[in-house]
Design an enzyme around this catalytic site. Structure first.
Site, PDB file in Angstrom:
ATOM      1  N   GLN B 128      -2.198  13.516  30.977  1.00 50.14           N
ATOM      2  CA  GLN B 128      -2.981  13.805  29.983  1.00 50.14           C
ATOM      3  C   GLN B 128      -4.489  14.061  30.182  1.00 50.14           C
ATOM      4  OE1 GLN B 128      -3.927  11.666  26.066  1.00 50.14           O
ATOM      5  NE2 GLN B 128      -2.246  12.702  25.416  1.00 50.14           N
ATOM      6  N   GLY B 129      -4.662  15.413  30.170  1.00 50.91           N
ATOM      7  CA  GLY B 129      -6.363  15.731  30.249  1.00 50.91           C
ATOM      8  C   GLY B 129      -7.007  16.170  29.034  1.00 50.91           C
ATOM      9  N   SER B 131      -9.746  13.675  26.845  1.00 49.13           N
ATOM     10  CA  SER B 131     -11.034  13.036  27.274  1.00 49.13           C
ATOM     11  C   SER B 131     -11.745  13.292  28.001  1.00 49.13           C
ATOM     12  CB  SER B 131     -10.999  11.717  27.173  1.00 49.13           C
ATOM     13  OG  SER B 131     -10.128  10.978  26.044  1.00 49.13           O
ATOM     14  N   SER B 163      -4.222   8.503  32.777  1.00 46.67           N
ATOM     15  CA  SER B 163      -3.490   7.696  33.551  1.00 46.67           C
ATOM     16  C   SER B 163      -2.572   8.424  34.398  1.00 46.67           C
ATOM     17  CB  SER B 163      -2.708   6.826  32.335  1.00 46.67           C
ATOM     18  OG  SER B 163      -3.578   6.166  31.511  1.00 46.67           O
ATOM     19  N   GLU B 246       2.543   9.868  19.097  1.00 49.67           N
ATOM     20  CA  GLU B 246       2.202   8.697  19.817  1.00 49.67           C
ATOM     21  C   GLU B 246       2.108   7.323  18.858  1.00 49.67           C
ATOM     22  OE1 GLU B 246      -1.616   7.004  22.544  1.00 49.67           O
ATOM     23  OE2 GLU B 246      -1.543   8.953  21.627  1.00 49.67           O
TER      24      GLU B 246
END
Lengths: 331, 384
Positions: B128-129, B131, B163, B246
């Site tokens: 996941q990109g 932040s 992550s 989520e």
């Protein structure tokens, strides 16, 4: 699994809210406070007629035939409006067939005596349930008539912290009276019903704080726009909602450890939320005129009834032990 | 209010238990925490096993290749796999719980056909990109630029806290496609290949000493326009679909694990002869109430989602606030139980105590969660 209220349960709750709004709205509550009358016999009868006390009595015995989950919904509503009186004890007496005449229909007021604790609503009581010790096997007794009158005569009034809960210190022994089997379920069920009242209070003080935070303006905006206030309110909701699922689940399972957990978390939610509500109200929160102090005082009292924090935590620790088959028997 | 399994749920649970009992003894040993290729292989092999017997994408809609299971069945799956000590979702997390559901909800037929089956089979790993160094809690202020060049976007910027970046094949990337628009309205959602020229990954060391996440530098990375999911500049809305996933059942396994840890702590106290310490006993008793209630709150939220047709409610924020705090308290209690051994990183729970420090920060800090609860549930005015 469907861990949500059923339509019938929603209707039951709505009906009780309507009854209490009409019969014990804020004006009536403040009038009772000013008059110093905690138990209103007329209202007690109306609660009885509405099935508040006979809710779990079998239909064959003249009751409503519902269960603990329905009971906690009614007690939650009672807690919201600060309904005074020994509600849980009368409800428990009504559920034990023939234990106290008139308990089921609201004709009798039944108070509770827990060793070493002051007795609430003693003077209004037609009967008294003396709870046994916390450990299992302790036998509860029902005291009525001359035995009760003698006990009341020798009791000393206490200047009660909660103006709608008169208290007496009882000095006489309670070996008299008719034994009622199963003290532990009585204590646990009482704890659960008290927890439900605490839940109602915790939810109500959350609403009161939020309403005030929306309306009260300082520095040119509602104080609820400031994170310091906003976060107090958010934590109040978290406490109330965690307590809600704990209380509802304990009512479904009637598991002793789950009930202990529900009482512990609901006590905390009621006390902590009332304090935060008081803080959000600022100076008004410290006045007699605001209702916040009544919630806090009642919450403090209820936290000391049926199952206290230390007892609940010990029961929950013993429960952890059971999982690993180490010595239980601590409670 | 009903906490019992239905006949269908009971059968689902029984079949799952039977299968887990049959396959778990045959699994290879778990790789070490810093063996990233080993972790990828282990996690994807498990996903493939789930796929082969029909447990992959349990909660995904059927037309996306999922099983269309009810939220309660998904809850049972997570509960039973954790109880049995089965592998955690691991490197498949973003694919199964963020990117996959987003593509299933917002992607075209072609995009779904290209990206969803490999996630379900464990063939491809997503990261996941979102932040950025200057866009944390205020995610919508992200600055990574994507400029159109024919049928490609040219992407330049920096991402952080990614992550599984070292082992991922794809990245769900949020980029700014309209710098002039209000911040929520100029964002797009892209699927970027991690081996594309211009992508540099630099692992970050956490306070626990491990490399759980990474920084990602993007230098004129070319991403086909066809890899955009949703309309251009509609990426914020597309992303919110992902984030609500989520907070649905994401913590089920962890609550089960916490309850097991708590029992193990009680057993350790008995073993070490300290059960006569009332402070320690009562601390554990209190945590028992806490995690029992959190389990019930999970069931409450799941039942609510089930009634609303699978849409997770705002109850997730209430849950996360309490759970993250309780889990930190659990490991503080573990440190009390360990006593002098609490300083030994090789003792069980010591590393967990360090890891738990992230729970009140990751996936929305507790402060942001309190804003969400106050504004969206309680209706308090937006402020500063």
């Amino acid at each position: 699994m469907d861990f949500q209220l059923s339509d019938d349960q929603r209707a039951l709750r709505a009906g009780m809210r309507e009854l209490l709004t009409g019969r014990f709205g804020r004006d009536r509550m403040r009038a009772a406070l000013d008059a110093g009358v905690a138990v209103d016999r007329g209202m007690w009868g109306e609660l009885g007629a509405a099935g508040f006390f006979a809710l779990r009595l079998a239909e064959a015995d003249g009751g409503v035939g519902l269960g603990l989950p329905e009971s906690v919904l009614l007690f939650e509503e009672a807690g919201r409006v600060l309904l005074p009186g020994p509600l849980a004890a009368t409800h428990l007496a009504a559920g034990a067939v023939g234990a106290v005449k008139g308990a089921a229909d609201g004709g009798a007021v039944v108070a509770v005596l827990d060793e070493g604790r002051p007795v609430a609503h003693l003077e209004a009581a037609d009967a008294l349930i003396a709870l046994g010790p916390v450990r299992p096997g302790g036998v509860a007794r029902v005291l009525e008539g001359d035995v009760l009158r003698e006990l009341v005569r020798t009791a000393r009034p206490v200047r009660s912290l909660d103006p709608l809960t008169p208290l007496h210190r009882v000095t006489a022994g309670v070996e008299d009276g008719v034994p009622l089997p199963g003290a532990t379920p009585l204590r646990l069920e009482g704890a659960l019903l008290a927890a439900a009242e605490q839940l109602g209070s915790a939810a109500r003080t959350t609403e009161m704080a939020v309403q005030h935070a929306r309306e009260r303006e300082q520095f040119g905006s509602p104080i609820g726009a400031f994170q310091a206030v906003k976060h107090l309110c958010a934590q109040m909701l978290v406490r109330a909602e965690v307590a809600r699922t704990a209380v509802y689940a304990a009512a479904v399972t009637a598991d002793p450890a789950e009930i202990a957990g529900a009482k512990l978390l609901a006590d905390e939610a009621a006390v902590h939320n009332a304090r935060d509500c008081l803080q959000v109200h600022g100076g008004m929160g410290f006045t007699w005129e605001a209702d916040v102090h009544l919630h806090l005082k009642r919450a403090w009292l209820r936290a000391g009834e049926w199952l206290r924090a230390a007892e609940a935590e010990e029961a929950l620790a013993a429960d952890l032990c059971r999982v690993h088959a180490c010595d239980a028997g601590d409670l | 209010m009903d906490l019992a399994d239905t006949d269908e749920e009971r059968e689902f649970r029984a079949r799952l238990r039977e299968w887990l009992a049959a396959v778990l003894p045959g699994l290879p040993a778990k790789p070490g925490p810093d063996d990233w290729p080993g972790r990828r292989a282990y996690d994807t092999a498990w996903q493939r096993m789930l796929y082969d017997v029909g447990y992959a994408g349990l909660h995904w809609p059927v037309d996306a290749g999922g099983r269309g299971a009810t939220p309660t069945q998904h809850l049972i799956f997570l509960e039973e796999t954790e109880r049995a000590g089965a592998p955690y979702v691991g490197a498949n997390f973003v694919g199964l719980l963020h990117a996959g559901p987003t593509i299933a909800a917002e992607g075209t037929a072609g995009q779904r056909a290209r990206w969803l089956p490999p996630v379900l089979r464990g063939d491809e790993i997503w990261c996941q990109g979102f932040s950025e160094p200057e866009a944390g809690s205020d995610l919508a202020s992200l600055r990574t630029r994507a400029v159109r060049d024919g049928d490609h976007y040219v992407v330049t910027g920096q991402k952080i806290w990614t992550s599984h970046a070292e082992v991922a094949d794809w990245c769900e990337l949020l980029v700014r496609t309209d710098p002039a628009a209000p911040k929520h309205r100029g964002i797009s959602w892209l699927a970027m290949r991690m081996d594309a020229p211009g992508v540099t990954v630099r692992p970050l060391r956490t306070l626990a000493g491990s490399t759980e996440f990474a920084e990602m530098f993007l230098d004129e990375v070319r991403v086909p326009v066809s890899h955009r999911v949703g309309a251009e500049n509609d990426g914020w809305r597309v992303t919110m679909v992902t984030l609500s996933f989520e907070r649905g059942t994401a913590f089920v396994g962890e609550v089960v694990a916490c309850r097991r840890t708590l029992s193990a702590l009680a057993a350790e106290v008995r073993r070490s002869g300290r059960w006569d310490d009332p402070v320690l006993r009562r601390t554990l008793g209190r945590l028992n109430a806490e995690f029992r209630a959190l389990w019930r709150l999970t069931q409450w939220n799941v039942a609510e989602a089930q009634r609303s047709g699978g849409v997770p409610g705002t109850g997730g924020s209430v849950f996360k606030l309490r759970y993250s705090q309780a889990r930190q308290e659990l490991y503080d209690a573990a440190a009390e139980v360990l006593g002098a051994d609490g300083a030994d990183l090789d003792r069980e729970w010591v590393l967990d105590r360090l890891t738990s420090l992230s729970y009140t920060i990751a996936a929305g800090t507790s402060q942001i969660q309190q804003n969400i609860v106050a504004e969206r549930i309680l209706g308090l005015p937006k402020g500063r």
